[in-house]
Motif scaffolding. Structure first.
Motif, PDB file in Angstrom:
ATOM      1  N   GLN A  61      40.242  26.846  61.685  1.00 36.18           N
ATOM      2  CA  GLN A  61      41.087  26.277  60.641  1.00 36.18           C
ATOM      3  C   GLN A  61      41.638  24.908  61.059  1.00 36.18           C
ATOM      4  O   GLN A  61      41.664  23.963  60.271  1.00 36.18           O
ATOM      5  N   ALA A  62      42.070  24.824  62.320  1.00 40.66           N
ATOM      6  CA  ALA A  62      42.647  23.561  62.782  1.00 40.66           C
ATOM      7  C   ALA A  62      41.582  22.467  62.878  1.00 40.66           C
ATOM      8  O   ALA A  62      41.854  21.297  62.631  1.00 40.66           O
TER       9      ALA A  62
ATOM     10  N   TRP B  50      50.140  35.788  63.541  1.00 42.60           N
ATOM     11  CA  TRP B  50      49.738  35.042  64.735  1.00 42.60           C
ATOM     12  C   TRP B  50      48.869  33.842  64.391  1.00 42.60           C
ATOM     13  O   TRP B  50      48.974  32.786  65.019  1.00 42.60           O
ATOM     14  N   THR B  51      47.963  34.003  63.410  1.00 41.43           N
ATOM     15  CA  THR B  51      47.103  32.874  63.044  1.00 41.43           C
ATOM     16  C   THR B  51      47.939  31.656  62.672  1.00 41.43           C
ATOM     17  O   THR B  51      47.650  30.538  63.096  1.00 41.43           O
ATOM     18  N   THR B  52      49.000  31.896  61.878  1.00 40.78           N
ATOM     19  CA  THR B  52      49.844  30.784  61.457  1.00 40.78           C
ATOM     20  C   THR B  52      50.441  30.063  62.657  1.00 40.78           C
ATOM     21  O   THR B  52      50.421  28.834  62.749  1.00 40.78           O
ATOM     22  N   TYR B  53      50.971  30.844  63.598  1.00 43.56           N
ATOM     23  CA  TYR B  53      51.599  30.230  64.774  1.00 43.56           C
ATOM     24  C   TYR B  53      50.570  29.514  65.653  1.00 43.56           C
ATOM     25  O   TYR B  53      50.765  28.384  66.084  1.00 43.56           O
ATOM     26  N   PHE B  54      49.451  30.216  65.914  1.00 40.58           N
ATOM     27  CA  PHE B  54      48.433  29.652  66.805  1.00 40.58           C
ATOM     28  C   PHE B  54      47.886  28.349  66.216  1.00 40.58           C
ATOM     29  O   PHE B  54      47.636  27.384  66.925  1.00 40.58           O
ATOM     30  N   ARG B  55      47.710  28.348  64.885  1.00 44.48           N
ATOM     31  CA  ARG B  55      47.171  27.162  64.238  1.00 44.48           C
ATOM     32  C   ARG B  55      48.072  25.954  64.490  1.00 44.48           C
ATOM     33  O   ARG B  55      47.596  24.869  64.825  1.00 44.48           O
ATOM     34  N   GLY B  56      49.375  26.185  64.333  1.00 40.75           N
ATOM     35  CA  GLY B  56      50.323  25.102  64.608  1.00 40.75           C
ATOM     36  C   GLY B  56      50.172  24.590  66.029  1.00 40.75           C
ATOM     37  O   GLY B  56      50.123  23.382  66.275  1.00 40.75           O
ATOM     38  N   ALA B  57      50.057  25.539  66.978  1.00 37.98           N
ATOM     39  CA  ALA B  57      49.953  25.153  68.390  1.00 37.98           C
ATOM     40  C   ALA B  57      48.672  24.367  68.641  1.00 37.98           C
ATOM     41  O   ALA B  57      48.669  23.350  69.340  1.00 37.98           O
ATOM     42  N   ILE B  58      47.547  24.837  68.042  1.00 36.68           N
ATOM     43  CA  ILE B  58      46.264  24.166  68.278  1.00 36.68           C
ATOM     44  C   ILE B  58      46.263  22.776  67.627  1.00 36.68           C
ATOM     45  O   ILE B  58      45.799  21.795  68.222  1.00 36.68           O
ATOM     46  N   GLU B  59      46.820  22.696  66.398  1.00 35.00           N
ATOM     47  CA  GLU B  59      46.875  21.399  65.730  1.00 35.00           C
ATOM     48  C   GLU B  59      47.681  20.400  66.552  1.00 35.00           C
ATOM     49  O   GLU B  59      47.302  19.240  66.694  1.00 35.00           O
ATOM     50  N   GLU B  60      48.787  20.889  67.113  1.00 32.25           N
ATOM     51  CA  GLU B  60      49.615  20.004  67.919  1.00 32.25           C
ATOM     52  C   GLU B  60      48.861  19.531  69.154  1.00 32.25           C
ATOM     53  O   GLU B  60      48.896  18.350  69.517  1.00 32.25           O
ATOM     54  N   ALA B  61      48.128  20.470  69.783  1.00 32.52           N
ATOM     55  CA  ALA B  61      47.356  20.100  70.962  1.00 32.52           C
ATOM     56  C   ALA B  61      46.265  19.089  70.599  1.00 32.52           C
ATOM     57  O   ALA B  61      46.031  18.122  71.330  1.00 32.52           O
ATOM     58  N   LEU B  62      45.604  19.305  69.448  1.00 33.76           N
ATOM     59  CA  LEU B  62      44.518  18.403  69.041  1.00 33.76           C
ATOM     60  C   LEU B  62      45.036  16.983  68.790  1.00 33.76           C
ATOM     61  O   LEU B  62      44.321  16.006  69.001  1.00 33.76           O
ATOM     62  N   ARG B  63      46.281  16.881  68.311  1.00 32.98           N
ATOM     63  CA  ARG B  63      46.846  15.579  67.969  1.00 32.98           C
ATOM     64  C   ARG B  63      47.357  14.817  69.183  1.00 32.98           C
ATOM     65  O   ARG B  63      47.631  13.637  69.101  1.00 32.98           O
TER      66      ARG B  63
END
Lengths: 305, 298
Positions: A109-110, A187-200
């Motif tokens: 998703q991210a 968990w998907t919602t939280y993990f997505r936020g974390a991954i998006e932040e890491a990608l940015r």
């Protein structure tokens, strides 16, 4: 590190103490005679007095608490030895499966926001988020256990050795799937936020700029950094997970801390029930402690004060 | 056609922003989907019994476990009771007690969160320690214990659930209050002589409102799920029928393949929770200032 560990352990011990004290006060605040309750409906008054003395109920309140605590700890330990392993197996397997699926979904998703996969998965997790766990469990039992007859409709029983590993595994599939499905959404919602932040983040740009292969960027930089918030979330949602473990054990007829608690409470067996309440409190508090310590060990940025 | 100037002046402060947010809310598809689902469900449970002739309590062993047909649209259960008639009445108490409990829990949580986040220092640490302890134990466990000790009683159940589930809201509200409290305008208002209560109610509260809406929808979902779980295992809402007890009471019939006695209450729960969640998402999008620019979420 040592100071942080000591502080967290003390905090957890304090929380456990408060939880057991609150349980004790709750029992005392109820308009019942504890000894009469424990003795059962057919006990004579003499038996109740005798039991009250054995339970230390004729002593002053603080002494009563200590007496109660000592007894709860010894009987609770015995209960935990029997019933904690199946609950922990369900909890552990369920959260591992949920975490892996949620991480995979969140990653795709991210990487491809607003794609068909993203929108479809958002909708599915939306809907799953609002499904009570017994409803999910029922649908799984009905489809796979009764209509298709692929998997056993009931969970494994207490002694895995008596039924063989393969039967145990088959029996665990539906309970674990139920727990995972009810957890993946959040968990998907939280993990997505974390991954998006890491990608940015800047270090990803640096990693790409210095010519690292994309696989290495993802595995070494993105996933490792997104793993940290994931550990925190898993630790924080442990009590909520256990809510579902209780229902899942009940619906699949599995022995465990949760189903034993429900059974004890519906049969008004408060001696066992209170021990189980304290044991469940201890299990979740220790789990959160473990998650915190793991986080501290995994994150080099944490300063241990 | 009344005097347009007078209310306009009074509403000046908010009227600049509110209509835009309202328009944003009305444009959001989830607002209409969620609203329609919730409205349909409310009409079904509260108005349905008025129009539907069959009595949910009337039993007839001669027609037990009939599949859905024109005379019994959702079939009958093991006692020969009409499933549709029961489903309507059975929804009233879960919905009412869910909303009451969620509102009470949200109010306690908002109060504790505002006080903790605004006052800081010792008060904050003590209150947050208390919420930590609440959040460290599975919420179902104390509710089950207390419900078993008190016996089945709708009023005590609503109270116990509210008193157990407020800490999640308190956490969220406290976090945002901390941020708002440190902003310069709070200091400015305080310097101009406003009291702390006034600052809290007139300046901090409106700024954490969007978080409160999100907290409330989460709270509602949580309350309904916890109530459903406790009722499902037999220790929550007392008889007569409600969705969770219908589900639990009929679940043995799935072995015989009589799915129609179990699916309807399950779907009813899903529709209730999905509709409130959709409404919450729509309100959150409308209130969230960050979505105003480009964030085109669906």
């Amino acid at each position: 590190m040592t100071r942080y560990v000591v502080r967290r352990v003390l905090e957890a011990a304090f929380t456990l103490f408060v939880v057991s004290f609150a349980t004790f006060l709750l029992l005392k605040a109820m308009p019942y005679n504890l000894a009469a309750l424990s003795a059962g409906p057919r006990a004579t008054p003499e038996m109740v007095v005798q039991l009250a003395h054995e339970m230390g109920l004729d002593k002053p309140l603080p002494l009563q608490f200590l007496f109660w605590l000592r007894q709860t700890l010894s009987t609770g330990a015995a209960l935990a030895a029997t019933y904690a392993p199946p609950s922990l197996e369900l909890l552990g397997l369920g959260s591992v499966v949920a975490a892996l699926c949620a991480f995979a979904i969140a990653y795709v998703q991210a990487k491809r926001p607003n794609s068909l996969f993203d929108r479809g998965m958002s909708l599915i997790t939306f809907v799953l988020f609002t499904f009570p766990s017994f409803w999910v469990g029922f649908v799984l039992i009905f489809i796979f256990g009764i209509q298709l007859l692929w998997l056993p409709a009931a969970g494994p029983n207490l002694d895995p050795s008596s039924q063989g590993f393969s039967n145990w595994t088959l029996g665990m599939i539906l309970p674990v799937a139920t727990l995972a499905l009810t957890t993946i959404a959040t968990w998907t919602t939280y993990f997505r936020g974390a991954i998006e932040e890491a990608l940015r983040s800047d270090y990803i740009r640096t990693a790409r700029a210095k010519g690292l292969p994309e696989n290495q960027v993802i595995v070494v930089h993105v996933l490792r950094n997104a793993l940290l918030p994931a550990i925190t979330i898993a630790g924080l949602s442990l009590p909520t997970l256990f809510n579902n473990v209780i229902v899942i054990e009940w619906i699949f007829g599995m022995p465990g801390l949760g189903s034993s608690l429900v059974l004890a409470l519906t049969q008004f067996n408060y001696g066992v029930a209170v021990d189980l309440v304290v044991v469940i409190g201890a299990v979740t508090i220790l789990g959160s402690l473990l998650a915190d310590l793991l986080y501290a060990a995994a994150d080099p940025r944490i300063h241990f004060v | 056609m009344t005097n347009p100037a007078a209310p306009g002046v009074a509403a000046q402060r908010t009227s600049v922003r509110l209509p835009r947010k309202l328009r944003k809310l009305l444009r959001h598809p989830l607002f209409w989907v969620g609203g329609a689902m919730l409205l349909a469900l409310l009409l079904f449970t509260f108005l349905g019994p008025v129009f539907d002739p069959p009595d949910g309590n009337k039993y007839d062993m001669a027609i037990q476990l009939l599949p859905p047909s024109f005379s019994h649209l959702l079939g009958t259960n093991v006692l020969g009771q009409d499933e549709l008639a029961q489903l309507m009445v059975a929804g009233q108490r879960p919905i009412i007690s869910g909303f009451i409990s969620a509102i009470v829990a949200a109010l306690i949580g908002i109060f504790v969160g505002l006080v903790a986040g605004y006052s800081g220092s010792i008060v904050d640490s003590v209150l947050m320690r208390i919420t930590d302890i609440f959040l460290s134990v599975p919420q179902v466990v104390p509710i089950l214990l207390i419900e078993s000790l008190l016996g089945a009683n709708t009023r005590s159940f609503i109270t116990v659930v509210a008193l157990t589930l407020w800490p999640a809201t308190a956490r969220i509200v406290r976090g945002r209050t901390l941020v708002v409290r440190q902003q310069p305008f709070v200091e400015a208002v305080l310097a101009s002589g406003a009291s702390h209560v006034r600052v809290l109610l007139r300046h901090v509260l409106p700024n954490v409102l969007d978080d409160i809406v999100v907290a409330f929808t989460n709270q509602f979902a949580n309350v309904v799920l916890v109530m459903a779980i406790t009722t499902f295992v037999g220790l929550g809402l007392p008889p007569p029928w409600n969705w969770a007890s219908m589900f639990a009471g009929n679940i043995d019939n799935i072995v015989g393949g009589q799915w129609w006695v179990v699916y309807p209450p399950g779907f009813a729960f899903s529709i209730l929770l999905v509709s409130v969640y959709f409404l919450g998402e729509a309100v959150r999008h409308a209130l969230n200032p960050q979505d105003a620019q480009g964030g085109q979420g669906s």
